[in-house]
Structure formats: C-alpha cells, structure tokens
Design an enzyme around this catalytic site. Structure first.
Site, PDB file in Angstrom:
ATOM      1  CB  SER A   1      -6.487   2.240   0.082  1.00  0.00           C
ATOM      2  OG  SER A   1      -5.150   2.644   0.220  1.00  0.00           O
TER       3      SER A   1
ATOM      4  CG  ASP B   1      -3.001   0.930  -2.704  1.00  0.00           C
ATOM      5  OD1 ASP B   1      -1.807   1.301  -2.562  1.00  0.00           O
ATOM      6  OD2 ASP B   1      -3.838   0.987  -1.785  1.00  0.00           O
ATOM      7  CG  HIS B   2      -2.385   4.911  -3.427  1.00  0.00           C
ATOM      8  ND1 HIS B   2      -1.551   5.491  -2.491  1.00  0.00           N
ATOM      9  CD2 HIS B   2      -3.308   4.218  -2.717  1.00  0.00           C
ATOM     10  CE1 HIS B   2      -1.964   5.173  -1.282  1.00  0.00           C
ATOM     11  NE2 HIS B   2      -3.026   4.386  -1.383  1.00  0.00           N
TER      12      HIS B   2
ATOM     13  CG  HIS C   1      -0.472   8.736   4.804  1.00  0.00           C
ATOM     14  ND1 HIS C   1      -1.131   9.702   4.084  1.00  0.00           N
ATOM     15  CD2 HIS C   1      -0.995   7.554   4.404  1.00  0.00           C
ATOM     16  CE1 HIS C   1      -2.028   9.121   3.284  1.00  0.00           C
ATOM     17  NE2 HIS C   1      -1.962   7.818   3.456  1.00  0.00           N
TER      18      HIS C   1
ATOM     19  CG  ASP D   1      -2.159   0.858   1.005  1.00  0.00           C
ATOM     20  OD1 ASP D   1      -1.994   2.055   0.694  1.00  0.00           O
ATOM     21  OD2 ASP D   1      -3.283   0.351   1.137  1.00  0.00           O
TER      22      ASP D   1
ATOM     23  CG  HIS E   1      -3.059   8.567  -1.156  1.00  0.00           C
ATOM     24  ND1 HIS E   1      -4.147   7.735  -1.209  1.00  0.00           N
ATOM     25  CD2 HIS E   1      -2.456   8.318   0.030  1.00  0.00           C
ATOM     26  CE1 HIS E   1      -4.203   7.006  -0.103  1.00  0.00           C
ATOM     27  NE2 HIS E   1      -3.194   7.347   0.671  1.00  0.00           N
TER      28      HIS E   1
ATOM     29  CB  THR F   1      -6.066  -2.734   0.409  1.00  0.00           C
ATOM     30  OG1 THR F   1      -5.660  -1.370   0.345  1.00  0.00           O
ATOM     31  CG2 THR F   1      -5.419  -3.522  -0.707  1.00  0.00           C
TER      32      THR F   1
ATOM     33  CD  GLU G   1      -3.267  -3.335   2.417  1.00  0.00           C
ATOM     34  OE1 GLU G   1      -3.998  -3.796   3.313  1.00  0.00           O
ATOM     35  OE2 GLU G   1      -3.393  -2.189   1.971  1.00  0.00           O
TER      36      GLU G   1
ATOM     37  CG  ASP H   1      -0.952   4.436   2.727  1.00  0.00           C
ATOM     38  OD1 ASP H   1      -0.716   5.277   1.838  1.00  0.00           O
ATOM     39  OD2 ASP H   1      -1.912   4.531   3.510  1.00  0.00           O
TER      40      ASP H   1
HETATM   41 ZN   LIG Z   1      -2.854   6.184   2.376  1.00  0.00          ZN
END
Ligand SMILES: [Zn+2]
Length: 453
Positions: A82, A304-305, A266, A39, A417, A135, A257, A262
């Site tokens: 997500s 996912d990004h 952040h 993620d 993101h 996710t 995952e 992620d």
């Molecule tokens: Zn995020």
C-alpha cells in the site's frame, strides 16, 4: 429593423446563452476533490459484495458513476504494497515497497495534497486503518519506511492537514512520536475527538479537527457490537470531513480510505469484505450526492491494489458465509492456548469454528490448523490477526470461496496482494481523464491537472 418586442427577445436570449455558458464554465472548474480509496478492493471484492448483499445483477453505488477506467498497480518491485501504491497515486512516482512518498535516493516526493495546499485549499485524510498507515501517509508525509508511524503523525500536523480522522492514536503519543502530538494539535487550534458522539458535535466553522478513535486500527464493522465500540463509520467520518472542509472558500482536497477491505481480504473473510465495502460504498454515495448538489467537485473512487484474488465461484455457499457475524481475528481471540504456549487446544479450535462459522472440524484438521499458526524460527504463536488469516482461509475453503490459497499467501511478502488491475469510477468535471487503462502513476496526473490554475 426588428420590432422592440423582438429586440427584447434577442437580448433576453443572448443573456440566457451567456449565463448558460458562464454556468457551464463555472461547473467545469474543479474546486473540490474527493478521492475515495478502497484498499485492496479489486473487481472481485466488488462483485463479491454486490452478490452477497444483493444478487447476481445488483449494482453498487460506485458502479453507477459515469466515468470508468482500469488502473495497473505495480511498484518498482512488481506486486505492490500500500505504501508504494499510495505513492504512485499521490505523487506520480513508482517506488519500492514500503516507501512513503520518497524515492530510493531519499528525495521527498510532492503529493496532490501538497499541491492542494499550495492552491490554498483545505485538506483532509481519513482512514479506517491508522490514519498514519501507508495509504493516508503517502498523501501527507514523506518517510523511507511505512513503519515510522510517529514521524508520519508529526509530519501530518506539520503539513497542516485540516481534517485527520481514523485510528492510530498511539502514533500521536510521546512514546512513538517523541512528543505529545495530541497536546500539540490542540495548541495549533484543532478540535480533538475520540468517539462518534464527539465527532458529531464538531463545529465545521472551526476548520480543523483531529479524531483518533482507536490506538491502532479501527475495529472491523462486524466486530463493533461485540466490542462495544464507539467508533464512527467511514460514512460518518466522510460526512463530517466534507462539512468541515467545505467551509473553505478556495475548495478542498479529501482522501478517504476504506482500509479494512484489504485487511478482511487478507483473511479471506467474505462477510468482512462485504461489510467494509458496503460502508465504503455508502460513503461514496454521500460524496456523489454532495458533489451533485454543490457542483465543481470531482469524486473519484479507486483501489490501490487487489488483495487475495477474490472471485464469486459457482458453488459458493452464500447463506453460510453471510450468517457469520464476527471477523476471523475476533474468533482467534477466543481460542485457548495450550500450557506450552505454542498451540491452541484442539477442543477450543473445534468449538470456535462450530460456534462462529457453523463448521465441524475433525481432530486431524484442528491439528493441521495448529501446525500453520506458529513462526518457523522460534515456534511462537502468530499474532492474533495472522491466526485470523488461517481461520478465514479454512472458512473460505469449506464454503467454496475463490481466493489465493493459504500456502501461496504464505510465500508472498505482501501477504497475498496480486497484480490484478483495479477499477476507477469517477463523477464530476475533468474526470474523463480516468477513462481507459492507465498506470497508477498516471492517476495522480489527472488530479494535479484538475487543480492547476
Ligand atoms: Zn494489504
């Protein structure tokens, strides 16, 4: 006319050719799919990890996989969250941010996991986040908003997902789900475990296991010692899931995952991203080794990004960053609130930065920090994780890390993101379909195609 010995040789070589052809055909069939999602793990997070854990030319395990592609990640709104990203990859449909395998008309969208079940395969979802979070949810549930954790937990069991491992115990309890889903799972024949020792003892033959290792997110790897955590790593969860799922003769579909890459991103938390990505990478190595040994298995790694535009800058302070031993969120928990409850004491701010990140903050900087951690509407303090974002951003800035600046992140609905394309790495039969530059909606098509009879 051929001599008898020659005829025998012809027969023998024909047999050899036939068996080679048959083996090749058997190997070309995709029986199992292991999908690994990092993620928020863009190319910057990977390069940061390999540079910090190794050196400028070091390669992660995932980077050694034979097929490589790039995936564009938008949702219908632009930069994705997500939920929309997972929906695109799991079902092949672009949706609005927050939607879990459901379109704007409220229609449920079938996922590759649903299709695996139609094909009688065993199925599993793993996350270091809550296993009910966006996710994993997009593969096993359909709801209009990712916040509906109790409903998602219910649907995961109703969908008969065989292996469910991660955080998010709260969503399986009566308060969130309207019924005690843990009791229900046990009645349905699931083994239920809550720590890494119990997970180790799970018998694969039973075929069904729910492991919930935290009420909320699982702990950051870097905080586990300090928190005396008994949670398994992603590698331990992936290993056990494959053990259990591979008992099914019809094959399996597993989505695992690395979710906290992620979360660390952040918070602009470099050592956190590195630790989470290394655990993710070790899980990938296990999956690829298993696939190589057992055959008929597609392993695909993707994000996912991307989160917060990570990059290894030239003046980055590698040593100082890698000496940091806990997450910014953990540091936030060590700050002391003032009596008014809407700021932290200057002394505690300076102490925390010094103790955990070896940084000297001036009094002016500490006051500025205080002005960035209160909600504008009511003046209350941010949640601990969001105070962590501010701490992480200061540490990143002082150590010359390339990331989206804190004031730009504050303007972002997704909390930072980006639209950056993400890498795909794949091993095994039919993975050539991932080569090239593809849309997140096209990603699922390769998976659906691989499972078609
Ligand atoms: Zn995020």
């Amino acid at each position: 006319m051929l001599k008898k010995s020659k005829r025998l040789m012809v027969v023998a070589s024909l047999f050899l050719i036939f068996s080679l052809v048959f083996t090749a055909a058997a190997q070309a069939e995709v029986k199992n799919i292991i999908l690994m999602i990092g993620d928020g793990m863009g190319i910057g997070q990977m390069d940061m990890t390999r540079y910090m854990a190794g050196d400028k030319d070091y390669k992660l395990e995932m980077m050694k996989m034979p097929n490589v592609g790039l995936m564009m990640t938008s949702s219908t709104e632009g930069v994705t969250d997500s939920a929309a990203a997972g929906t695109a990859m799991a079902t092949g449909n672009k949706v609005y941010n927050g939607a879990v395998a459901m379109n704007k008309n409220g229609a449920e969208l079938d996922s590759v996991l649903d299709f695996a079940e139609v094909r009688n395969k065993a199925t599993g979802i793993i996350s270091t986040n809550m296993v009910t979070d966006a996710t994993p949810a997009t593969f096993a549930a359909s709801v209009k908003d990712r916040g509906m954790g109790g409903e998602i937990a219910k649907q995961i069991l109703d969908n008969d997902v065989d292996v469910v491992l991660g955080g998010g115990r709260e969503d399986f309890m009566k308060e969130e789900a309207g019924e005690d889903l843990i009791a229900k799972a046990k009645k349905m024949g699931y083994q239920y475990v809550t720590d890494k020792e119990q997970l180790k003892r799970v018998m694969p033959m039973n075929g069904k296991v729910v492991g919930l290792f935290n009420d909320s997110y699982m702990n950051y790897i870097k905080d586990r010692d300090d928190l005396d955590s008994k949670e398994p790593s992603l590698l331990e969860m992936t290993t056990k899931a494959i053990d259990v799922l591979s008992e099914d003769e019809d094959g399996f579909f597993l989505m695992a995952e690395g979710a906290r890459i992620d979360h660390a991103a952040h918070a602009a938390d470099v050592p956190g991203v590195v630790a989470e990505t290394l655990d993710f990478d070790a899980s990938i190595k296990y999956a690829v080794d298993w696939a190589r040994e057992n055959g008929n298995t597609m392993v695909v790694v993707v994000a996912d990004h991307e989160t917060l535009g990570f990059s290894v800058t030239e003046p980055i302070n590698k040593e100082a960053l890698m000496n940091i031993e806990v997450s910014p969120e953990y540091m936030a928990g060590k700050l002391v609130e003032t009596e008014s409850g809407n700021a932290y004491t200057i002394d505690s701010i300076q102490r925390v930065f010094k103790e955990y990140a070896n940084l000297e903050l001036t009094e002016r900087e500490a006051r500025e920090f205080n002005s960035n951690i209160v909600n504008e509407d009511d003046g209350s303090l941010y949640y601990q994780y969001k105070v962590g974002w501010q701490i992480g951003s200061i540490i990143a800035k002082k150590n010359n890390v390339g990331v989206v600046a804190a004031d730009v992140r504050a303007k972002s609905d997704t909390g930072g993101h980006t639209l950056n394309s993400v890498p795909i790495f794949a091993f095994g039969p039919e993975t050539e379909g991932f080569n090239g530059v593809i849309q997140n909606t096209e990603f699922s098509k390769v998976l659906f195609e691989a499972m078609r009879p």
